[in-house]
Design a protein around this motif. Structure first.
Motif, PDB file in Angstrom:
ATOM      1  N   MET A   1       0.925  -1.028  -0.019  1.00 23.73           N
ATOM      2  CA  MET A   1      -0.051  -0.192   0.061  1.00 23.73           C
ATOM      3  C   MET A   1       0.909   1.205  -0.115  1.00 23.73           C
ATOM      4  O   MET A   1       1.971   1.082   0.336  1.00 23.73           O
ATOM      5  CB  MET A   1      -0.931   0.099   1.308  1.00 23.73           C
ATOM      6  N   PRO A   2       0.389   2.281  -0.267  1.00 23.83           N
ATOM      7  CA  PRO A   2       1.306   3.568  -0.295  1.00 23.83           C
ATOM      8  C   PRO A   2       1.401   3.901   1.117  1.00 23.83           C
ATOM      9  O   PRO A   2       0.865   3.462   2.190  1.00 23.83           O
ATOM     10  CB  PRO A   2       0.173   4.719  -0.977  1.00 23.83           C
ATOM     11  N   TYR A   3       2.614   4.657   1.091  1.00 24.01           N
ATOM     12  CA  TYR A   3       3.090   5.201   2.671  1.00 24.01           C
ATOM     13  C   TYR A   3       2.065   6.154   3.218  1.00 24.01           C
ATOM     14  O   TYR A   3       1.656   6.836   2.513  1.00 24.01           O
ATOM     15  CB  TYR A   3       4.430   5.941   2.567  1.00 24.01           C
ATOM     16  N   ARG A   4       1.833   5.759   4.549  1.00 25.24           N
ATOM     17  CA  ARG A   4       0.750   6.162   5.281  1.00 25.24           C
ATOM     18  C   ARG A   4       1.110   6.719   6.518  1.00 25.24           C
ATOM     19  O   ARG A   4       0.254   7.201   7.312  1.00 25.24           O
ATOM     20  CB  ARG A   4      -0.410   5.308   5.289  1.00 25.24           C
ATOM     21  N   GLY A   5       2.326   7.417   6.573  1.00 31.76           N
ATOM     22  CA  GLY A   5       2.721   8.163   7.799  1.00 31.76           C
ATOM     23  C   GLY A   5       3.228   6.915   8.922  1.00 31.76           C
ATOM     24  O   GLY A   5       2.730   5.750   8.737  1.00 31.76           O
ATOM     25  N   GLU A   6       3.969   7.484   9.795  1.00 27.79           N
ATOM     26  CA  GLU A   6       4.749   6.431  10.505  1.00 27.79           C
ATOM     27  C   GLU A   6       3.484   5.597  11.417  1.00 27.79           C
ATOM     28  O   GLU A   6       3.805   4.343  11.404  1.00 27.79           O
ATOM     29  CB  GLU A   6       5.796   6.944  11.823  1.00 27.79           C
TER      30      GLU A   6
ATOM     31  N   TYR B   1      10.387   1.285   4.656  1.00 24.48           N
ATOM     32  CA  TYR B   1      10.878   2.375   4.505  1.00 24.48           C
ATOM     33  C   TYR B   1      12.125   2.873   5.211  1.00 24.48           C
ATOM     34  O   TYR B   1      12.726   3.966   4.604  1.00 24.48           O
ATOM     35  CB  TYR B   1       9.730   3.593   4.776  1.00 24.48           C
ATOM     36  N   ASP B   2      12.211   2.623   6.534  1.00 21.94           N
ATOM     37  CA  ASP B   2      13.105   3.025   7.405  1.00 21.94           C
ATOM     38  C   ASP B   2      14.466   2.316   6.976  1.00 21.94           C
ATOM     39  O   ASP B   2      15.440   2.931   6.799  1.00 21.94           O
ATOM     40  CB  ASP B   2      13.170   2.317   8.748  1.00 21.94           C
ATOM     41  N   MET B   3      14.413   0.981   6.404  1.00 28.32           N
ATOM     42  CA  MET B   3      15.597   0.280   5.727  1.00 28.32           C
ATOM     43  C   MET B   3      15.947   1.209   4.265  1.00 28.32           C
ATOM     44  O   MET B   3      17.281   1.190   4.027  1.00 28.32           O
ATOM     45  CB  MET B   3      15.533  -0.961   5.734  1.00 28.32           C
ATOM     46  N   ILE B   4      14.962   1.453   3.618  1.00 28.59           N
ATOM     47  CA  ILE B   4      15.207   2.122   2.525  1.00 28.59           C
ATOM     48  C   ILE B   4      16.028   3.430   2.635  1.00 28.59           C
ATOM     49  O   ILE B   4      17.022   3.605   2.073  1.00 28.59           O
ATOM     50  CB  ILE B   4      14.003   2.327   1.658  1.00 28.59           C
ATOM     51  N   GLU B   5      15.497   4.149   3.837  1.00 28.65           N
ATOM     52  CA  GLU B   5      15.914   5.494   3.913  1.00 28.65           C
ATOM     53  C   GLU B   5      17.493   5.281   4.294  1.00 28.65           C
ATOM     54  O   GLU B   5      18.269   6.135   4.125  1.00 28.65           O
ATOM     55  CB  GLU B   5      15.150   6.085   4.754  1.00 28.65           C
ATOM     56  N   ALA B   6      17.907   4.299   5.277  1.00 32.11           N
ATOM     57  CA  ALA B   6      19.204   4.169   5.727  1.00 32.11           C
ATOM     58  C   ALA B   6      20.023   3.754   4.526  1.00 32.11           C
ATOM     59  O   ALA B   6      21.320   4.391   4.493  1.00 32.11           O
ATOM     60  CB  ALA B   6      19.063   2.944   7.002  1.00 32.11           C
ATOM     61  N   ASP B   7      19.436   2.888   3.714  1.00 36.45           N
ATOM     62  CA  ASP B   7      20.511   2.517   2.619  1.00 36.45           C
ATOM     63  C   ASP B   7      20.924   3.825   1.633  1.00 36.45           C
ATOM     64  O   ASP B   7      21.795   4.009   1.080  1.00 36.45           O
ATOM     65  CB  ASP B   7      19.960   1.374   1.792  1.00 36.45           C
ATOM     66  N   LEU B   8      19.525   4.663   1.286  1.00 40.43           N
ATOM     67  CA  LEU B   8      19.712   5.555   0.607  1.00 40.43           C
ATOM     68  C   LEU B   8      20.601   6.856   1.190  1.00 40.43           C
ATOM     69  O   LEU B   8      21.499   7.349   0.477  1.00 40.43           O
ATOM     70  CB  LEU B   8      18.206   6.402   0.652  1.00 40.43           C
ATOM     71  N   GLN B   9      20.848   6.976   2.368  1.00 42.79           N
ATOM     72  CA  GLN B   9      21.574   8.013   2.992  1.00 42.79           C
ATOM     73  C   GLN B   9      23.076   7.487   3.059  1.00 42.79           C
ATOM     74  O   GLN B   9      23.927   8.159   2.860  1.00 42.79           O
ATOM     75  CB  GLN B   9      21.036   8.307   4.457  1.00 42.79           C
ATOM     76  N   ASN B  10      23.257   6.326   3.232  1.00 43.32           N
ATOM     77  CA  ASN B  10      24.680   5.546   3.197  1.00 43.32           C
ATOM     78  C   ASN B  10      24.850   5.681   1.822  1.00 43.32           C
ATOM     79  O   ASN B  10      26.120   6.203   1.463  1.00 43.32           O
ATOM     80  CB  ASN B  10      24.712   4.290   3.657  1.00 43.32           C
TER      81      ASN B  10
END
Length: 573
Positions: free
Chosen positions: A161-166, A198-207
């Motif tokens: 589903m689309p991201y819906r906030g934390e 999404y948290d893990m995508i963000e961590a990899d993205l920032q790395n």
């Protein structure tokens, strides 16, 4: 439970599926990363699921219908938002997307595992790691992190589903996030939550952003480079409604340059002899607008050659051959069907069609097939499509959207104006009533198409936004003041990325409700936050034990390619 389908050969299954090459130096790592990009194409699934495609076998408003075959039975399932269990070997299907993305992720994991080992020992091939080695290894790590983040991101856009906030995303299923190579015969995975994904995508993205560089590439646009990495970051944060970061990363992607000088210059070229020339030109690495290109195995374009599901009727009029705020007076008539319609003049001559546009049309610049012959005498080979995955134009429209929610209407309008100017010719005689964009044009055009009493069809140009329901935010809300400009943004995005599948992602995150007419009388409706926003994960993966997406029971309600310039002629207002 392996994430990628395995052979059923007994001898093969008796062995641990660890077929990795043992990587011993940086040359090998860099060479392996060339294979770290999926060869599947999410365009077909995205477009067939969206409002950019119609069923030609369904009657039009004036009762016209055809008896056309489908290219693949899976097309019918995707269009009806059904779980797909046909033609699963194709790279265009959900199975192909799943396997292609996890195959690319496996490459990234193998590379990152080996760089960790090099750094832990401080040695490469028995020699201490030099400063030059470390700089190059950092660049390799940057690309690998971006590859891993991007492919998990695409999996989430398709199968979640689309991201819906934390808060809400913690209650929704994500996708298995793999960070190490598979070494067991039957590894077990769980999907985790969408928030965890999404948290893990963000961590990899920032790395990845920490290390990414253009220095070590012969052809940077075939890899994650600095500009495309920041563009991906902007797209990621757009989904999360973190608009300040969207503006930050779009600006970083432009590297301080003027985006108006980076736009596609293909619209008014005069030397396209074959329609394939259009596709090659628009998707060339020479175009400054193309920040990263992906090459896929795909038969998606072939659907436009007189098959059942294609871009026609309202879908065509809402995209490549329909009205807009600054070109509503650009009137054309199809010389065969006699239908009159508004269209950006720049699309005349770069659109292909089948059946004299009776069966649909397409913009040849971003989806035309580039065929690779393996045997020219026999006429066999591979169907390729080149995706302009990250572009300057998309960045402009992302920044415009972000600035609207940040309260910067003037800045948003400036980017919409630049996008519109891109589609104007320096030769005024060729613009044919396509004029420079103004705020009044935006307000008037989208308010007119919001009026149910208008005299002409709406073509789904104006949509009801439910973004605040989909992804609630304490900081950002859709308001009456920004709504007409947001209609312009979503309309321009739909035109810009037509045929690429991204419209489906916008339907989900904006909470649009759409209908699909199918066959003689069936009408299927996809409401806001329908569970079918999440495409079902492949049957073979469910069979191996992974949790499927929730579903509800639904019922239906009552090879010649022509250049469109040869069929469409200007008519007076």
């Amino acid at each position: 439970m392996a994430l990628i389908g395995l052979s059923s050969c007994k001898d093969f299954l008796d062995k641990v599926p660890d077929t990795r090459v043992y990587l011993v130096n940086l040359d090998q790592l860099q060479q392996l990363l060339v294979t770290g990009y999926t060869d599947s194409n999410y365009a077909l699934v995205g477009e067939l699921s969206s409002d950019n495609v119609i069923d030609n076998n369904s009657p039009s408003d004036d009762g016209v219908r055809y008896h056309l075959g489908f290219y693949s039975q899976a097309d019918e399932q995707v269009y009806a938002w059904e779980d797909v269990d046909l033609d699963i070997s194709s790279s265009d299907t959900p199975s192909g997307i799943w396997n292609g993305c996890y195959g690319a992720i496996a490459v990234a994991n193998a590379v990152l595992e080996r760089t960790d080992e090099f750094e832990a020992t401080g040695m490469i091939e028995g020699e201490p790691i030099s400063a030059a080695d470390q700089a190059r290894m950092d660049a390799i790590k940057g690309e690998a992190y971006m590859i891993r983040a991007y492919h998990h991101f695409i999996l989430a856009q398709i199968f979640c589903m689309p991201y819906r906030g934390e808060a809400i995303s913690k209650t929704l299923p994500g996708i298995p996030y793999t960070t190490v190579p598979e070494k067991e015969l039957d590894p077990k995975y769980d999907r985790g939550t969408l928030q965890e994904t999404y948290d893990m995508i963000e961590a990899d993205l920032q790395n990845g952003l920490k290390y990414i560089t253009d220095e070590y590439y012969q052809v940077p646009k075939n890899h994650f480079n600095v500009a495309s990495s920041y563009s991906f970051a902007a797209r990621f944060y757009l989904m999360k409604r973190e608009y300040d970061k969207v503006v930050e990363y779009v600006n970083a992607a432009f590297k301080g340059g003027d985006p108006s000088t980076m736009l596609n210059d293909g619209w008014w070229q005069d030397d396209f002899y074959y329609i394939s020339d259009i596709g090659r030109y628009f998707t060339s690495i020479e175009r400054p607008c193309n920040l990263q290109l992906f090459t896929n195995y795909s038969t998606w374009w072939r659907r436009f050659l007189g098959y059942r599901f294609t871009c026609n009727r309202d879908a065509k009029r809402g995209t490549i051959q329909g009205p807009g705020p600054s070109w509503a007076r650009c009137q054309y008539q199809n010389t065969k069907t006699k239908e009159k319609f508004a269209m950006m003049p720049c699309f005349n001559g770069v659109c292909g069609s089948a059946g004299g546009q009776e069966y649909g049309a397409y913009f040849a610049g971003n989806c035309f097939e580039q065929f690779e012959y393996t045997d020219k005498i026999s006429g066999i080979g591979y169907c390729h499509e080149i995706r302009p995955e990250f572009t300057v134009e998309e960045n402009l429209l992302m920044r415009a959207e972000a600035n609207l929610f940040l309260g910067n209407i003037d800045a948003a309008f400036d980017d919409l104006y630049i996008w519109n100017q891109e589609h104007l010719s320096e030769d005024e005689s060729r613009n044919y009533n396509h004029v420079q964009l103004t705020k009044d044009q935006i307000l008037n055009f989208y308010s007119y198409y919001s009026n149910p009493d208008r005299k002409d069809p709406g073509y789904n140009i104006v949509m009801k936004f439910n973004i605040d329901e989909v992804c609630p935010s304490d900081k950002y809300h859709m308001t009456n003041e920004i709504e007409p400009y947001m209609q312009c943004v979503q309309h321009f995005r739909r035109i810009q990325m037509v045929h690429l599948g991204n419209r489906w992602f916008d339907i989900k995150r904006f909470g649009f409700s759409i209908k699909h007419k199918m066959g003689i009388e069936d009408v299927y409706t996809l409401e806001t936050l329908d569970p079918r926003y999440a495409i079902q994960i492949p049957n073979e993966v469910i069979g191996a034990g992974l949790e499927p997406n929730p579903r509800v029971t639904t019922t239906a309600e009552n090879s010649y390619v022509a250049i469109s310039g040869s069929e469409n002629v200007r008519v007076s207002d």
